[in-house]
Write an enzyme that holds these catalytic residues in place. Structure first.
Site, PDB file in Angstrom:
ATOM      1  CE  LYS A  45      -3.443  -0.822  -0.601  1.00 14.60           C
ATOM      2  NZ  LYS A  45      -3.837  -1.300  -1.962  1.00 14.60           N
ATOM      3  CG  HIS A 107       4.281  -6.090  -1.283  1.00 18.23           C
ATOM      4  ND1 HIS A 107       4.425  -4.791  -1.722  1.00 18.23           N
ATOM      5  CD2 HIS A 107       3.020  -6.464  -1.643  1.00 18.23           C
ATOM      6  CE1 HIS A 107       3.303  -4.407  -2.327  1.00 18.23           C
ATOM      7  NE2 HIS A 107       2.445  -5.399  -2.294  1.00 18.23           N
ATOM      8  CB  SER A 137      -3.634   2.511   2.260  1.00 19.32           C
ATOM      9  OG  SER A 137      -3.887   1.986   0.987  1.00 19.32           O
ATOM     10  N   GLY A 257      -5.939   7.592  -2.774  1.00 18.75           N
ATOM     11  CA  GLY A 257      -4.667   8.031  -3.342  1.00 18.75           C
ATOM     12  C   GLY A 257      -4.212   9.389  -2.837  1.00 18.75           C
TER      13      GLY A 257
END
Length: 293
Positions: A45, A107, A137, A257
């Site tokens: 995220k 990640h 997020s 965003g």
């Protein structure tokens, strides 16, 4: 493919993980990187899809074969460690990429990255996002994505986030250890989500100079227009609208965003507690994040 059973978190070599990212471990560790591969590395995220799309447009926006252009970003930029039943593994997708360079996302904390990326001196684009917005997020992502453990309510999730008991472990370790790696491995370009939000054209320029690209002003403009939040939210290739494990009625994949949305979630007490904890864990004065722009 129906909804996935939600996985349970377990300790994997000191990092919280789930089976969807460890089931194919030996194959991931033995991945054969090529010298021209570009690895996009992020904590979850932090702007992964954003930067993946920027790179895809920079390299293949004009020249990509037609079939390539219509494919979703998660096929064009495979997620290396992903291993979900019923779909090709991220490693297999990466092995089969027809493009040069291959764009691959991960990640993984830096200590888990397959050795061949370092041995081949691959270029790595690392993207970091301030911890508060990242936590918010990640919470909403957990609510809508059945490949994630159940997040519980916001206060429960925030506590887990601070303790590093979320998939891919501690945000603090992730951003700090990747920053440390950059000091000894010169081929890492360390970007901040907040900087891209503030001035995407400037950050695209910096990215181009790191990658040795020199697009025309016109091409740069086209990329910048294609990677706005609204453009990506509308774009089926980037909004994950066809991903079965994501229920976008619960929360859209492309949610806001924004920088500073944490203010709509943190209570005053949570914020004070978080700031105290943050001071303990973030000792490096060189690594500063903005929580508003």
């Amino acid at each position: 493919m129906e909804e996935l059973p939600r996985p349970t978190l377990f300790d994997f070599h000191g990092v919280s993980m789930t089976k969807y990212f460890t089931d194919n471990w030996d194959n991931i560790q033995n991945f054969k990187a090529r010298p021209d591969d570009i690895l996009i590395a992020t904590y979850p995220k932090a702007g992964t899809t954003w930067v993946s799309h920027i790179l895809d447009l920079l390299y293949f926006g004009q020249t990509g074969p037609e079939h390539q252009a219509s494919r979703p970003v998660n096929e064009k930029v495979p997620f290396l460690e992903l291993s979900i039943p019923g779909v090709p593994t991220g490693k297999d997708l990466a092995d089969r990429l027809p493009t040069t360079p291959r764009l691959i996302k991960t990640h993984l904390p830096v200590q888990f990255v397959p050795k061949s990326f370092w041995e081949q001196n691959c270029r790595v684009v690392y993207v970091a996002r301030n911890a508060k917005d990242c936590a918010v997020s990640y919470f909403h992502f957990g609510r809508m994505n059945s490949a994630q453990p159940e997040p519980g309510d916001w206060s429960n999730f925030l506590q887990l986030f601070m303790e590093g008991k979320v998939v891919f472990g501690s945000w603090y370790d992730h951003v700090n250890n990747w920053w440390e790696k950059k000091q000894t491995f010169s081929n890492i370009h360390y970007m901040c989500y907040e900087d891209i939000t503030e001035d995407s054209a400037r950050e695209i320029d910096r990215l181009c100079s790191f990658l040795g690209l020199s697009p025309s002003a016109e091409e740069k403009q086209r990329v910048a227009a294609g990677v706005t939040f609204d453009a990506m939210k509308q774009n089926k290739r980037t909004n994950y609208s066809n991903t079965p494990c994501m229920n976008q009625k619960v929360s859209p994949f492309m949610r806001k965003g924004k920088v500073g949305d944490w203010k709509n979630h943190f209570t005053v007490a949570q914020n004070e507690h978080f700031d105290e904890d943050y001071k303990q864990k973030m000792k490096n004065p060189a690594l500063q994040f903005r929580t508003e722009v």
